[in-house]
Enzyme design. Structure first.
Site, PDB file in Angstrom:
ATOM      1  N   LYS A  52       0.848  -1.202   0.000  1.00  0.00           N
ATOM      2  CA  LYS A  52       0.000   0.000   0.000  1.00  0.00           C
ATOM      3  C   LYS A  52       0.881   1.250   0.000  1.00  0.00           C
ATOM      4  O   LYS A  52       1.885   1.314   0.710  1.00  0.00           O
ATOM      5  CB  LYS A  52      -0.917  -0.026   1.234  1.00  0.00           C
ATOM      6  CG  LYS A  52      -1.825   1.200   1.379  1.00  0.00           C
ATOM      7  CD  LYS A  52      -2.869   1.278   0.298  1.00  0.00           C
ATOM      8  CE  LYS A  52      -3.790   2.481   0.430  1.00  0.00           C
ATOM      9  NZ  LYS A  52      -4.517   2.799  -0.811  1.00  0.00           N
ATOM     10  N   ASN A  76     -13.583   1.866  -5.156  1.00  0.00           N
ATOM     11  CA  ASN A  76     -13.002   2.111  -3.835  1.00  0.00           C
ATOM     12  C   ASN A  76     -12.780   3.593  -3.638  1.00  0.00           C
ATOM     13  O   ASN A  76     -12.538   4.342  -4.586  1.00  0.00           O
ATOM     14  CB  ASN A  76     -11.674   1.349  -3.654  1.00  0.00           C
ATOM     15  CG  ASN A  76     -10.469   2.169  -4.088  1.00  0.00           C
ATOM     16  OD1 ASN A  76      -9.999   3.046  -3.353  1.00  0.00           O
ATOM     17  ND2 ASN A  76      -9.991   1.910  -5.301  1.00  0.00           N
ATOM     18  N   ILE A  78     -10.681   4.564  -0.706  1.00  0.00           N
ATOM     19  CA  ILE A  78      -9.902   4.366   0.530  1.00  0.00           C
ATOM     20  C   ILE A  78      -9.327   5.706   1.014  1.00  0.00           C
ATOM     21  O   ILE A  78      -9.324   5.990   2.217  1.00  0.00           O
ATOM     22  CB  ILE A  78      -8.749   3.347   0.304  1.00  0.00           C
ATOM     23  CG1 ILE A  78      -9.289   2.031  -0.285  1.00  0.00           C
ATOM     24  CG2 ILE A  78      -7.971   3.103   1.604  1.00  0.00           C
ATOM     25  CD1 ILE A  78     -10.295   1.292   0.539  1.00  0.00           C
ATOM     26  N   ASN A 134       2.831   7.506  -7.238  1.00  0.00           N
ATOM     27  CA  ASN A 134       1.400   7.583  -7.550  1.00  0.00           C
ATOM     28  C   ASN A 134       1.044   9.031  -7.867  1.00  0.00           C
ATOM     29  O   ASN A 134       1.084   9.892  -6.987  1.00  0.00           O
ATOM     30  CB  ASN A 134       0.595   7.066  -6.347  1.00  0.00           C
ATOM     31  CG  ASN A 134      -0.895   6.986  -6.640  1.00  0.00           C
ATOM     32  OD1 ASN A 134      -1.349   7.415  -7.702  1.00  0.00           O
ATOM     33  ND2 ASN A 134      -1.649   6.439  -5.702  1.00  0.00           N
ATOM     34  N   CYS A 137      -4.198   8.977  -7.869  1.00  0.00           N
ATOM     35  CA  CYS A 137      -5.286   8.559  -6.979  1.00  0.00           C
ATOM     36  C   CYS A 137      -6.492   9.477  -7.160  1.00  0.00           C
ATOM     37  O   CYS A 137      -6.376  10.691  -7.009  1.00  0.00           O
ATOM     38  CB  CYS A 137      -4.838   8.583  -5.519  1.00  0.00           C
ATOM     39  SG  CYS A 137      -6.210   8.178  -4.417  1.00  0.00           S
ATOM     40  N   LYS A 172       2.927   5.880 -11.927  1.00  0.00           N
ATOM     41  CA  LYS A 172       1.612   5.238 -12.092  1.00  0.00           C
ATOM     42  C   LYS A 172       0.615   6.272 -12.599  1.00  0.00           C
ATOM     43  O   LYS A 172       0.327   7.266 -11.935  1.00  0.00           O
ATOM     44  CB  LYS A 172       1.150   4.642 -10.756  1.00  0.00           C
ATOM     45  CG  LYS A 172      -0.140   3.827 -10.875  1.00  0.00           C
ATOM     46  CD  LYS A 172      -0.367   3.018  -9.628  1.00  0.00           C
ATOM     47  CE  LYS A 172      -1.603   2.147  -9.708  1.00  0.00           C
ATOM     48  NZ  LYS A 172      -1.767   1.315  -8.517  1.00  0.00           N
ATOM     49  N   GLY A 224     -11.265  -3.603 -11.789  1.00  0.00           N
ATOM     50  CA  GLY A 224     -11.815  -4.933 -12.045  1.00  0.00           C
ATOM     51  C   GLY A 224     -12.047  -5.176 -13.525  1.00  0.00           C
ATOM     52  O   GLY A 224     -11.785  -4.313 -14.366  1.00  0.00           O
ATOM     53  N   GLY A 251      -7.988  -4.948 -14.279  1.00  0.00           N
ATOM     54  CA  GLY A 251      -8.944  -6.054 -14.376  1.00  0.00           C
ATOM     55  C   GLY A 251      -8.360  -7.387 -14.798  1.00  0.00           C
ATOM     56  O   GLY A 251      -9.082  -8.251 -15.290  1.00  0.00           O
TER      57      GLY A 251
HETATM   58  C1  SIN Z   1      -6.910   4.937  -2.422  1.00  0.00           C
HETATM   59  O1  SIN Z   1      -6.229   4.719  -1.399  1.00  0.00           O
HETATM   60  O2  SIN Z   1      -7.821   5.778  -2.409  1.00  0.00           O
HETATM   61  C2  SIN Z   1      -6.650   4.196  -3.681  1.00  0.00           C
HETATM   62  C3  SIN Z   1      -5.298   4.434  -4.208  1.00  0.00           C
HETATM   63  C4  SIN Z   1      -5.274   4.984  -5.581  1.00  0.00           C
HETATM   64  O3  SIN Z   1      -6.293   4.983  -6.270  1.00  0.00           O
HETATM   65  O4  SIN Z   1      -4.211   5.435  -6.022  1.00  0.00           O
END
Ligand code: SIN
Length: 310
Positions: A52, A76, A78, A134, A137, A172, A224, A251
Site C-alpha cells: 500500500k 473504492n 480508501i 502515484n 489517486c 503510475k 476490475g 482487471g
Molecule cells: C486509495 O487509497 O484511495 C486508492 C489508491 C489509488 O487509487 O491510487
C-alpha cells in the site's frame, strides 16, 4: 521434422534497470503489506510485491463505506490510508525486505516537496528495488491526480523526484485524462524508467432506496474486469507513444488477460482487484502465462511484448 518443445519458458523481464523473475506483480493497495497473504501463496514466487502506498505522514483515509461492489468490478474510495514513512520503515519493511522477490515502494505526496523528500528518504533504505510514484489517486483532493492530469506538471514533478533518487522510478498514471499518451510522455521526459497504467476510473454508485451515495466519499475509483478493455487500449496507445517500458494494470483475472496486456505492449502486469476475490490470483496468473507459452511454443515471455498484429 521434430518440433522442439519448450520445457521451462523464461518468464524473466526487464523494466529498465529492474530485472524481474517473472512479469506478475501485485498492485499497491490490493495486497496490504504482503504478510496478510503469506498463508495463501508463496510470496517469493511473485515477480514483485508493491505494498500500500506511503506518504511522509500517516493518513487516516476517507469516511466509510470505502468499497462498493459493482457488476464486473468494484469502486473504492480508501483515500490513501497508510501509517506514514516512519511506521512503515519500522513495522512493515523488516518483513517485506526479507522476501526473495523484488520490492517496489509506491509513494505519493500532497506537494512536490513531499514527493521529493519521500523519494530521497527511501533512496537510502536497504531492500527496496524500485519506486512507484502515484500521481493518479482519484480519492484525495490535493496531490496525486492533480500532478498526473497535466503532462507538464507530471514532467516537472518526475524530474524533481528523479534528482532525489537513484532507484528505478515507475510513474503510475491515471486513466482520467483526455490523452494518456501525453502524461506518459511527460513522465518519460521527466526521467521515469517506466510507467504503470491504469489506476482506477472515477466512478460512483447511488443507493436508490436511501437516495444516498454508496461510498462515504461519494466518488471513488472503478477497477476490475469491467475496465480491462479500456486499460488494454490505453496500454497499447502508450506503448506506441513512448520508449520506456509499460506495466499493464486493469482487471487482470487470469493468465490470458495478462497475455493480452503483454501483446498490447506491457513488459509486466500488476494484479489488483483479483487479489481481493482470490488471494492466490497473482500466482495463478503467472502459471497461466507459463501454460500459454508452453502451448504457443514460445521460449521467452519478452518475445511476446508488443506482439499484437493488426
Ligand atoms: C486509495 O487509497 O484511495 C486508492 C489508491 C489509488 O487509487 O491510487
Amino acid at each position: 521434422m521434430r518440433i522442439k518443445t519448450v520445457q521451462k519458458p523464461d518468464l524473466s523481464v526487464d523494466i529498465g534497470r529492474l530485472k524481474l523473475k517473472n512479469p506478475v506483480m501485485v498492485a499497491s493497495g490490493t495486497f496490504g503489506y504482503g504478510r496478510e497473504f503469506e498463508d495463501f501463496m508463496a510470496l517469493n514466487r511473485l515477480g514483485a510485491v508493491i505494498p500500500k502506498g506511503i506518504s511522509l505522514n500517516p493518513m487516516p483515509g476517507n469516511p466509510p463505506p470505502r468499497i462498493f461492489e459493482t457488476n464486473g468490478g468494484m469502486i473504492n474510495s480508501i483515500g490513501l490510508q497508510n501509517p506514514g514513512l516512519r511506521v512503515f520503515i519500522k513495522e512493515k519493511l523488516p518483513y517485506l525486505k526479507e522476501l526473495k522477490t523484488d520490492l517496489i515502494i509506491n509513494f505519493f505526496g500532497n506537494t512536490q516537496k513531499e514527493y521529493v523528500r519521500l523519494a530521497g528518504a527511501l533512496d537510502g533504505v536497504a531492500g527496496i528495488s524500485a519506486l512507484e510514484m502515484n500521481v493518479s489517486c482519484p480519492n484525495v483532493k490535493c496531490g496525486g491526480i492533480v500532478f498526473g492530469s497535466d503532462p507538464r506538471m507530471t514532467c516537472r514533478l518526475v524530474s524533481a523526484v528523479r534528482k532525489s533518487t537513484g532507484l528505478p522510478l515507475i510513474v503510475k498514471l491515471s486513466p482520467n485524462v483526455t490523452d494518456i499518451t501525453a502524461t506518459a510522455r511527460g513522465a518519460e521526459d521527466g526521467g521515469a524508467d517506466a510507467v504503470s497504467l491504469v489506476n482506477t476510473f472515477r466512478a460512483m454508485a447511488i443507493n436508490i432506496y436511501s437516495r444516498k451515495p454508496e461510498l462515504g466519499n461519494v466518488i471513488g475509483g472503478l477497477s476490475g474486469p469491467a475496465i480491462k478493455p479500456i486499460a488494454v487500449r490505453m496500454v497499447w496507445e502508450v506503448y506506441r507513444a513512448i520508449k520506456i517500458p509499460v506495466i499493464g494494470i486493469g482487471g487482470i483475472m487470469n493468465g490470458e488477460d495478462a497475455i493480452e496486456f503483454i501483446l498490447a505492449g506491457a513488459s509486466a502486469v500488476q494484479i489488483g482487484t483479483a487479489n481481493l476475490i482470490n488471494p492466490g490470483a497473482a500466482l495463478e496468473v503467472a502459471e497461466g502465462i507459463k501454460k500459454y507459452l508452453l502451448q504457443a511454443k514460445v521460449n521467452r515471455i519478452r518475445d511476446l511484448i508488443g506482439g499484437f498484429e493488426i
